[in-house]
Design an enzyme around this catalytic site. Structure first.
Site, PDB file in Angstrom:
ATOM      1  CG  PHE A  50       0.146   4.723   3.515  1.00 18.10           C
ATOM      2  CD1 PHE A  50      -1.060   4.880   4.257  1.00 18.10           C
ATOM      3  CD2 PHE A  50       0.587   3.364   3.551  1.00 18.10           C
ATOM      4  CE1 PHE A  50      -1.609   3.776   4.828  1.00 18.10           C
ATOM      5  CE2 PHE A  50      -0.041   2.299   3.903  1.00 18.10           C
ATOM      6  CZ  PHE A  50      -1.260   2.311   4.688  1.00 18.10           C
ATOM      7  CB  THR A  95      -0.994  -0.069   1.189  1.00 23.27           C
ATOM      8  OG1 THR A  95      -1.929  -1.220   1.198  1.00 23.27           O
ATOM      9  CG2 THR A  95      -1.819   1.295   1.182  1.00 23.27           C
TER      10      THR A  95
END
Length: 316
Positions: free
Chosen positions: A246, A244
């Site tokens: 960010f 992921t």
């Protein structure tokens, strides 16, 4: 940021990387065929390390970082990766994290923008346009989904598993093999928190926890530690390369220098017309600027084109 009277149906996001000049976008050719300069980047960003001087306020106090979720969330882990000594501040919604920075309640916000399996998180793209915050860094976090249950529970006893819908989808093969019912929760750590809270309620009422021995949660190993759950299995996601991305947001931008490569994100709109997007991309290609990501979003006021009833392909 420069504003103009650009009219059209889509917002185009560009993330530019490996630039060596202090201004990454000099001009952009719009749908009307005219070259307009300069088109200033909306946000600038450069790689941020945990030892970056910007990671703490000037007065030496601990930096406060907002994230969406509850303790044990992957967003909290990303905030701690960027700022190991920070004070994390949980928010129940993404927009609450944006507002916390704007209202000076926190110094930074760390929010997910893209997952290598699930794709872009469009809600945060929309919020970036709505709020006047700046991208000042980024964090890549490897996702390790774990199967969590109450102490002493075995996998064979499970009948239902709670987690965020995306996490459940990313662990579909493992969960199908277990033959369990998938139950949606607001987030991964929230599912672990629900199990912990339910256990406390049942324990206080009946002095037993039999009602939860058939339930488990998909969340992080840190969530298991926080909520006192056993890890029945680790890395249960279907794709091992689950990462992921960010973004770190702040009230003030970081102005990059020319001593190292950096990234710049910009957003603009284009009118309808043949070759309009090609002309916009040519501006970068002719200057040897690498585009690491391109994202197209419909505008809210004109989200879709309406095709006539005769299906001749003409848009109204």
């Amino acid at each position: 940021m420069h504003t103009g009277s650009l009219r059209n149906t889509s917002n185009f996001w560009f993330t530019v990387s490996n630039c060596t000049t202090s201004t990454s976008v000099d001009c952009c050719i719009l749908g009307d065929g005219h070259s307009r300069s300069p088109l200033a980047p909306v946000w600038t960003t450069r790689p941020l390390s945990a030892t970056d001087p910007a990671s703490s306020p000037g007065n030496g106090s601990k930096v406060r970082v907002a994230y969406q979720g509850v303790p044990g969330a992957y967003s909290e882990a990303a905030a701690l990766k960027a700022y190991p000594k920070c004070e994390t501040v949980l928010c129940d919604q993404f927009e609450a994290a944006f507002k916390a920075v704007e209202l000076w309640l926190v110094d930074k916000a760390v929010l997910p923008i893209e997952n290598s399996v699930g794709g872009s998180i469009h809600r945060n793209y929309d919020l970036l346009l709505r709020h006047r915050l700046h991208i000042v860094g980024e964090v890549q976090l490897v996702v390790n989904h774990c199967l969590l249950a109450l102490r002493g529970v075995r996998k064979e006893e499970l009948k239902r598993v709670l987690s965020h819908p995306q996490a459940l989808a990313q662990c579909e093969m493992t969960l199908n093999q277990l033959g369990v019912i998938k139950v949606n929760a607001d987030d991964t750590a929230g599912a672990a928190q629900v199990m912990y809270a339910a256990f406390i309620i049942i324990f206080l009422a009946n002095n037993a926890s039999d009602g939860l021995r058939d339930a488990a949660a998909v969340a992080s190993a840190r969530a298991a530690e926080i909520y006192g759950l056993d890890i029945l299995a680790e890395r249960i996601q279907d794709d091992c390369d689950n990462i992921t991305h960010f973004l770190i947001l702040a009230r003030e931008p970081i102005i990059p220098g020319t001593d190292k490569p950096y990234k710049t994100s910009t957003v603009f709109t284009l009118e309808e017309g043949p070759g309009v997007l090609f002309k916009a991309l040519a501006v970068f290609a002719l200057r040897d600027i690498n585009l690491s990501k391109i994202e197209s979003h419909p505008q809210r006021k004109r989200p879709l084109r309406v095709v006539d009833d005769f299906n001749k392909g003409s848009a109204k």
